[in-house]
Design a protein around this motif. Structure first.
Motif, PDB file in Angstrom:
ATOM      1  N   SER A   1     -14.077 -16.850   0.134  1.00 26.58           N
ATOM      2  CA  SER A   1     -13.741 -15.391   0.888  1.00 26.58           C
ATOM      3  C   SER A   1     -12.626 -14.840   0.069  1.00 26.58           C
ATOM      4  O   SER A   1     -11.829 -15.026  -0.668  1.00 26.58           O
ATOM      5  CB  SER A   1     -12.860 -15.883   2.207  1.00 26.58           C
ATOM      6  N   GLN A   2     -11.782 -13.892   0.595  1.00 27.93           N
ATOM      7  CA  GLN A   2     -10.234 -13.274  -0.323  1.00 27.93           C
ATOM      8  C   GLN A   2      -9.504 -14.557  -0.681  1.00 27.93           C
ATOM      9  O   GLN A   2      -9.292 -15.937   0.072  1.00 27.93           O
ATOM     10  CB  GLN A   2      -9.639 -12.654   0.476  1.00 27.93           C
ATOM     11  N   VAL A   3      -8.700 -13.866  -1.986  1.00 29.50           N
ATOM     12  CA  VAL A   3      -7.425 -15.118  -2.623  1.00 29.50           C
ATOM     13  C   VAL A   3      -6.260 -14.534  -1.972  1.00 29.50           C
ATOM     14  O   VAL A   3      -6.678 -13.859  -1.946  1.00 29.50           O
ATOM     15  CB  VAL A   3      -7.710 -15.130  -3.747  1.00 29.50           C
ATOM     16  N   THR A   4      -5.660 -15.365  -1.286  1.00 24.17           N
ATOM     17  CA  THR A   4      -4.525 -15.196  -0.715  1.00 24.17           C
ATOM     18  C   THR A   4      -3.298 -15.774  -0.928  1.00 24.17           C
ATOM     19  O   THR A   4      -2.579 -14.551  -0.923  1.00 24.17           O
ATOM     20  CB  THR A   4      -4.191 -16.089   0.776  1.00 24.17           C
ATOM     21  N   THR A   5      -3.213 -16.308  -2.060  1.00 24.90           N
ATOM     22  CA  THR A   5      -2.296 -16.476  -2.970  1.00 24.90           C
ATOM     23  C   THR A   5      -2.357 -17.115  -4.030  1.00 24.90           C
ATOM     24  O   THR A   5      -3.171 -17.909  -4.542  1.00 24.90           O
ATOM     25  CB  THR A   5      -1.170 -17.511  -2.034  1.00 24.90           C
ATOM     26  N   LEU A   6      -1.580 -17.088  -5.202  1.00 26.63           N
ATOM     27  CA  LEU A   6      -1.040 -17.872  -6.428  1.00 26.63           C
ATOM     28  C   LEU A   6       0.000 -18.298  -6.934  1.00 26.63           C
ATOM     29  O   LEU A   6       1.070 -18.587  -5.807  1.00 26.63           O
ATOM     30  CB  LEU A   6      -1.543 -16.554  -7.483  1.00 26.63           C
TER      31      LEU A   6
ATOM     32  N   ASP B   1       1.757  -2.956  -1.838  1.00 27.68           N
ATOM     33  CA  ASP B   1       1.751  -4.309  -1.477  1.00 27.68           C
ATOM     34  C   ASP B   1       1.824  -5.566  -1.952  1.00 27.68           C
ATOM     35  O   ASP B   1       2.852  -5.856  -1.249  1.00 27.68           O
ATOM     36  CB  ASP B   1      -0.344  -4.947  -1.950  1.00 27.68           C
ATOM     37  N   GLN B   2       2.403  -4.601  -2.946  1.00 30.48           N
ATOM     38  CA  GLN B   2       2.736  -6.183  -4.200  1.00 30.48           C
ATOM     39  C   GLN B   2       4.161  -5.096  -5.168  1.00 30.48           C
ATOM     40  O   GLN B   2       3.108  -4.458  -5.901  1.00 30.48           O
ATOM     41  CB  GLN B   2       1.717  -6.899  -4.983  1.00 30.48           C
TER      42      GLN B   2
ATOM     43  N   LEU C   1      -0.488 -10.740 -17.128  1.00 24.25           N
ATOM     44  CA  LEU C   1      -0.491 -10.464 -15.244  1.00 24.25           C
ATOM     45  C   LEU C   1      -1.333 -11.222 -14.834  1.00 24.25           C
ATOM     46  O   LEU C   1      -2.222 -11.211 -15.539  1.00 24.25           O
ATOM     47  CB  LEU C   1       0.097  -8.823 -14.994  1.00 24.25           C
ATOM     48  N   VAL C   2      -1.294 -11.704 -13.475  1.00 21.11           N
ATOM     49  CA  VAL C   2      -2.207 -12.541 -12.839  1.00 21.11           C
ATOM     50  C   VAL C   2      -2.154 -11.743 -12.223  1.00 21.11           C
ATOM     51  O   VAL C   2      -1.329 -11.275 -10.624  1.00 21.11           O
ATOM     52  CB  VAL C   2      -2.865 -14.155 -13.078  1.00 21.11           C
ATOM     53  N   THR C   3      -3.903 -11.379 -11.033  1.00 20.93           N
ATOM     54  CA  THR C   3      -3.775 -11.069  -9.552  1.00 20.93           C
ATOM     55  C   THR C   3      -4.475 -11.586  -9.068  1.00 20.93           C
ATOM     56  O   THR C   3      -6.040 -11.795  -9.627  1.00 20.93           O
ATOM     57  CB  THR C   3      -4.007  -9.237 -10.246  1.00 20.93           C
ATOM     58  N   SER C   4      -4.838 -11.494  -7.692  1.00 21.36           N
ATOM     59  CA  SER C   4      -5.280 -11.931  -6.806  1.00 21.36           C
ATOM     60  C   SER C   4      -6.200 -10.924  -5.835  1.00 21.36           C
ATOM     61  O   SER C   4      -5.150 -10.050  -5.900  1.00 21.36           O
ATOM     62  CB  SER C   4      -5.685 -12.844  -6.376  1.00 21.36           C
ATOM     63  N   SER C   5      -7.386 -10.554  -4.753  1.00 23.55           N
ATOM     64  CA  SER C   5      -7.777  -9.828  -3.750  1.00 23.55           C
ATOM     65  C   SER C   5      -8.986 -10.184  -2.983  1.00 23.55           C
ATOM     66  O   SER C   5      -8.767 -11.053  -3.045  1.00 23.55           O
ATOM     67  CB  SER C   5      -8.338  -8.727  -4.926  1.00 23.55           C
TER      68      SER C   5
ATOM     69  N   ILE D   1      -5.049  -5.847  -3.603  1.00 23.45           N
ATOM     70  CA  ILE D   1      -3.696  -6.807  -4.606  1.00 23.45           C
ATOM     71  C   ILE D   1      -3.411  -7.875  -3.179  1.00 23.45           C
ATOM     72  O   ILE D   1      -2.498  -7.175  -2.482  1.00 23.45           O
ATOM     73  CB  ILE D   1      -3.428  -6.057  -5.302  1.00 23.45           C
ATOM     74  N   THR D   2      -3.991  -8.890  -3.253  1.00 22.70           N
ATOM     75  CA  THR D   2      -3.006 -10.147  -2.265  1.00 22.70           C
ATOM     76  C   THR D   2      -1.650 -10.659  -2.726  1.00 22.70           C
ATOM     77  O   THR D   2      -0.666 -11.166  -2.506  1.00 22.70           O
ATOM     78  CB  THR D   2      -4.448 -11.095  -1.645  1.00 22.70           C
ATOM     79  N   CYS D   3      -2.020 -10.587  -4.128  1.00 26.57           N
ATOM     80  CA  CYS D   3      -1.125 -11.335  -4.778  1.00 26.57           C
ATOM     81  C   CYS D   3      -0.618 -11.230  -6.488  1.00 26.57           C
ATOM     82  O   CYS D   3      -1.914 -11.162  -7.083  1.00 26.57           O
ATOM     83  CB  CYS D   3      -1.179 -12.862  -5.065  1.00 26.57           C
ATOM     84  N   MET D   4       0.380 -11.028  -6.734  1.00 25.47           N
ATOM     85  CA  MET D   4       0.684 -10.549  -8.460  1.00 25.47           C
ATOM     86  C   MET D   4       1.561 -12.199  -8.740  1.00 25.47           C
ATOM     87  O   MET D   4       2.327 -11.816  -8.214  1.00 25.47           O
ATOM     88  CB  MET D   4       1.009  -9.672  -8.942  1.00 25.47           C
TER      89      MET D   4
END
Length: 480
Positions: free
Chosen positions: A207-212, A114-115, A181-185, A156-159
């Motif tokens: 709801s889900q975190v889509t981006t950072l 995914d990332q 490192l910072v991640t969203s999910s 994981i949606t974004c790193m």
């Protein structure tokens, strides 16, 4: 001369001696052990020190230290010395112009990557909710150290990687180059990781975190992270080590009615955040003003045509790729100008605004544009086209030296010169087990002379990450 005047002359200090009083050969000998960065600093100081910094004595040493196995150029002219030979060889490595890079394979399961991130020391990738971090220096020495980062319960949606000195974890110059490192999910959480452990957890999205955000907002030690969610909200978070797990966001921006797709921090004003939702609505937020007022504060609103797939901020402009076109938005007035229009849907976008260049990927091809040629025209023509893919070009990297393109239906990545679009190499994905007909590319990360590509083989049910480093390669590739 009078006695009084002779007395005063004895009190005068001796003439000052500066570094420029030394001859070039002596300076070159003194500078024989300084770093390449310090040498570059010498070169921009004055003409005399630049002459020293360009000395063949220094650059011959640097060449031998960097490539001890490579034969030095046999003919060095007055205008083309060891410095030019060193820079040319380094440029070739950065453009992947060799067929024998250092390579390492890592087999994984067949789940999609995914990332994937690649920095100076670490390779980081995610598959579903699992995150792995590999120290590349240990990998290169044959003793790889692999860390499994556990905590997220969904994909994981974004790193993102942020310099440690921009957070409260900055403890001194020895750690200046380290990154956190910072991640969203999809589990609606955001986590900050250090040394393989989760140090901070942020929750607030419904709801889900889509981006950072691609950078931290603000100046000095008060920088904050921005996140966008499926709930259509934009939230700000402090990366302070003193804050407890589960701390609420510093502020929440309401204005989007659809999930946030992309966000980027303005280079002209680091407190301005540009966000784009999936309905192609573009909004600019003044984070500093919003935090002071304790409420949402939108600095401007506009929209683009088509599904948004990429954004790049430079100075007071935001370059947005959506649908089949690329638009430049003036963040001061929110006025829009179409700078490229393709005849097909776009799948990827990368830009180097400082060089007026950007690249887009469409179905089967990647196209390189120069903004100086295409401003305000709907009949824009690319300066180069890479048509060597069999499907959508969804994998795209661009830096000052090269462009790397790839498609999920292909078994290879193409490498192009970033300035001209001329092909320089073609790299296989990674799996070499005799079932290549079922192999497809699924990940790409590039850092300098290093590249990581990911592939999966659905028949063999195996995945692979292939790490290559072209820095010390020696066999040129003849690519036509």
């Amino acid at each position: 001369m009078s006695k009084q005047r002779r007395g005063k002359s004895r009190l005068l200090p001796p003439p000052a001696t500066s570094i420029t009083d030394l001859n070039v050969d002596t300076l070159a000998q003194c500078a024989s052990s300084i770093s390449l960065q310090d040498l570059s600093n010498f070169a921009v100081t004055c003409k005399y020190l630049r002459k020293m910094a360009y000395s063949d004595t220094i650059w011959q040493r640097l060449f031998r230290e960097r490539w001890p196995q490579k034969t030095l150029p046999s003919a060095i002219s007055v205008t083309s010395g060891f410095r030019e030979a060193y820079l040319s060889r380094r440029m070739d490595g950065l453009q992947f112009k060799f067929s024998d890079p250092f390579a390492l394979h890592m087999n994984t399961n067949s789940n999609p990557f995914d990332q994937v991130l690649l920095n100076e020391k670490d390779l980081i990738f995610s598959q579903g909710s699992m995150i792995r971090m590999i120290r590349t220096d240990g990998w290169l020495s044959g003793t790889p150290v692999t860390l499994r980062l556990r905590g997220h319960s969904k994909r994981i949606t974004c790193m993102r990687l942020f310099p440690r000195n921009e957070t409260s974890f900055y403890l001194g110059e020895a750690y200046e180059e380290e990154k956190v490192l910072v991640t969203s999910s999809g589990d609606s959480s955001i986590r900050l990781w250090r040394k393989g452990f989760c140090w901070l957890e942020f929750r607030g999205h419904s709801s889900q975190v889509t981006t950072l955000s691609d950078k931290l907002l603000g100046n000095g030690s008060g920088k904050v992270l921005a996140s966008g969610g499926e709930d259509g909200t934009v939230r700000l978070w402090s990366l302070s080590s003193s804050r407890k797990h589960g701390k609420h966001s510093l502020g929440t921006f309401f204005g989007h009615k659809n999930p946030i797709q992309l966000m980027s921090v303005s280079m002209d004003n680091p407190s301005h955040l540009v966000t784009i939702s999936r309905d192609s609505k573009v909004m600019v937020w003044d984070a500093e003003a919003a935090l002071l007022a304790s409420s949402s504060f939108a600095g401007g609103t506009t929209s683009v045509l088509g599904y948004p797939i990429g954004i790049k901020c430079h100075e007071h402009l935001a370059y947005v790729a959506a649908g089949s076109s690329v638009v430049a938005i003036d963040l001061r007035t929110m006025q829009k100008v179409v700078i490229a229009a393709a005849d097909a849907i776009l799948y990827s976008f990368q830009a180097m605004p400082s060089k007026s260049l950007f690249c887009v990927g469409s179905n089967g091809r990647a196209m390189l544009y120069d903004t100086r040629r295409n401003s305000g025209t709907l009949n824009s023509e690319p300066i180069a086209v890479d048509g060597g893919h069999g499907g959508p070009v969804t994998y795209l990297h661009m830096d000052p030296y090269k462009i790397v393109t790839g498609s999920p239906v292909d078994e290879h990545f193409n490498v192009l010169d970033a300035n001209t679009g001329a092909p320089t190499n073609s790299l296989t994905c990674g799996i070499e087990n005799g079932t290549n007909n079922s192999t497809r590319c699924c990940a790409l990360a590039v850092n300098g002379s290093r590249i990581v590509t990911g592939s999966v083989n659905d028949v063999a049910e195996v995945g692979c990450l292939l790490f290559r480093d072209f820095a010390n390669a020696s066999c040129p590739v003849f690519f036509f």
